[in-house]
Design a protein around this motif. Structure first.
Motif, mmCIF file in Angstrom:
data_model
loop_
_atom_site.group_PDB
_atom_site.id
_atom_site.type_symbol
_atom_site.label_atom_id
_atom_site.label_comp_id
_atom_site.label_asym_id
_atom_site.label_seq_id
_atom_site.Cartn_x
_atom_site.Cartn_y
_atom_site.Cartn_z
ATOM 1 N N ALA A 1 0.834 -1.205 0.000
ATOM 2 C CA ALA A 1 0.000 0.000 0.000
ATOM 3 C C ALA A 1 0.867 1.253 0.000
ATOM 4 O O ALA A 1 0.601 2.204 -0.746
ATOM 5 C CB ALA A 1 -0.933 -0.011 1.203
ATOM 6 N N ILE B 1 -1.428 4.327 -1.464
ATOM 7 C CA ILE B 1 -2.825 4.204 -1.055
ATOM 8 C C ILE B 1 -2.884 3.742 0.394
ATOM 9 O O ILE B 1 -1.894 3.242 0.942
ATOM 10 C CB ILE B 1 -3.609 3.216 -1.959
ATOM 11 N N ALA B 2 -4.034 3.888 1.005
ATOM 12 C CA ALA B 2 -4.215 3.474 2.393
ATOM 13 C C ALA B 2 -4.225 1.948 2.487
ATOM 14 O O ALA B 2 -4.762 1.262 1.622
ATOM 15 C CB ALA B 2 -5.518 4.031 2.945
ATOM 16 N N CYS B 3 -3.633 1.441 3.537
ATOM 17 C CA CYS B 3 -3.571 0.005 3.772
ATOM 18 C C CYS B 3 -4.981 -0.585 3.850
ATOM 19 O O CYS B 3 -5.248 -1.647 3.291
ATOM 20 C CB CYS B 3 -2.801 -0.249 5.066
ATOM 21 N N TYR C 1 -7.647 0.519 2.410
ATOM 22 C CA TYR C 1 -8.226 0.507 1.067
ATOM 23 C C TYR C 1 -7.735 -0.710 0.288
ATOM 24 O O TYR C 1 -8.528 -1.429 -0.333
ATOM 25 C CB TYR C 1 -7.869 1.801 0.332
ATOM 26 N N LEU C 2 -6.426 -0.980 0.334
ATOM 27 C CA LEU C 2 -5.885 -2.139 -0.359
ATOM 28 C C LEU C 2 -6.469 -3.420 0.219
ATOM 29 O O LEU C 2 -6.802 -4.344 -0.518
ATOM 30 C CB LEU C 2 -4.353 -2.168 -0.290
ATOM 31 N N PRO D 1 -9.630 -0.541 -8.458
ATOM 32 C CA PRO D 1 -9.516 0.906 -8.658
ATOM 33 C C PRO D 1 -9.403 1.264 -10.138
ATOM 34 O O PRO D 1 -8.944 0.466 -10.952
ATOM 35 C CB PRO D 1 -8.222 1.267 -7.925
ATOM 36 N N PHE E 1 -3.900 2.394 -11.604
ATOM 37 C CA PHE E 1 -3.618 1.472 -10.503
ATOM 38 C C PHE E 1 -3.191 0.099 -11.011
ATOM 39 O O PHE E 1 -2.234 -0.488 -10.512
ATOM 40 C CB PHE E 1 -4.833 1.332 -9.578
#
Length: 119
Positions: free
Chosen positions: A22, A27-29, A31-32, A43, A47
């Motif tokens: 991430a 990106i935010a952990c 979110y991943l 995404p 991405f």
């Protein structure tokens, strides 16, 4: 297999943590994690290209990732729309194959014919 399951499996094969992946992708952990758990669709934007490079995917795996991403968003794979729209014959061929309900075997024979043609 889903887009998220695919990237999760590839990430784990390389022994990469969710957190470091991430961070590398910006990106935010969480979110991943949601993407990998299929709580979110793939995404949009670059991405797929970024994660494909980060995971050092082969051409075949990259194309599979494109297909899985498109499927998660109910769209056509990102590498195909421009080609389809530039070629009237491609659209005609797709429509005919749809109308006659072309089988996987017929499509596979076509693919083999294209791969084996002189260039």
């Amino acid at each position: 297999m889903t887009f998220g399951a695919f990237i999760s499996a590839k990430r784990k094969e390389l022994r990469l943590t969710l957190r470091e992946t991430a961070k590398h992708l910006g990106i935010a952990c969480g979110y991943l994690s949601d993407v990998e758990q299929s709580r979110r669709p793939a995404p949009e934007g670059d991405f797929v290209e970024r994660i494909s490079r980060y995971l050092d995917l082969s051409k075949t795996d990259h194309e599979r990732l494109l297909d899985l991403a498109a499927k998660s968003r109910n769209r056509i794979s990102a590498d195909l729309p421009e080609y389809i729209m530039q070629k009237d014959i491609v659209r005609a061929a797709l429509r005919v194959s749809k109308d006659v309900n072309a089988t996987d075997e017929e499509w596979q024979a076509f693919i083999e014919q294209m791969k084996n043609r002189p260039r």
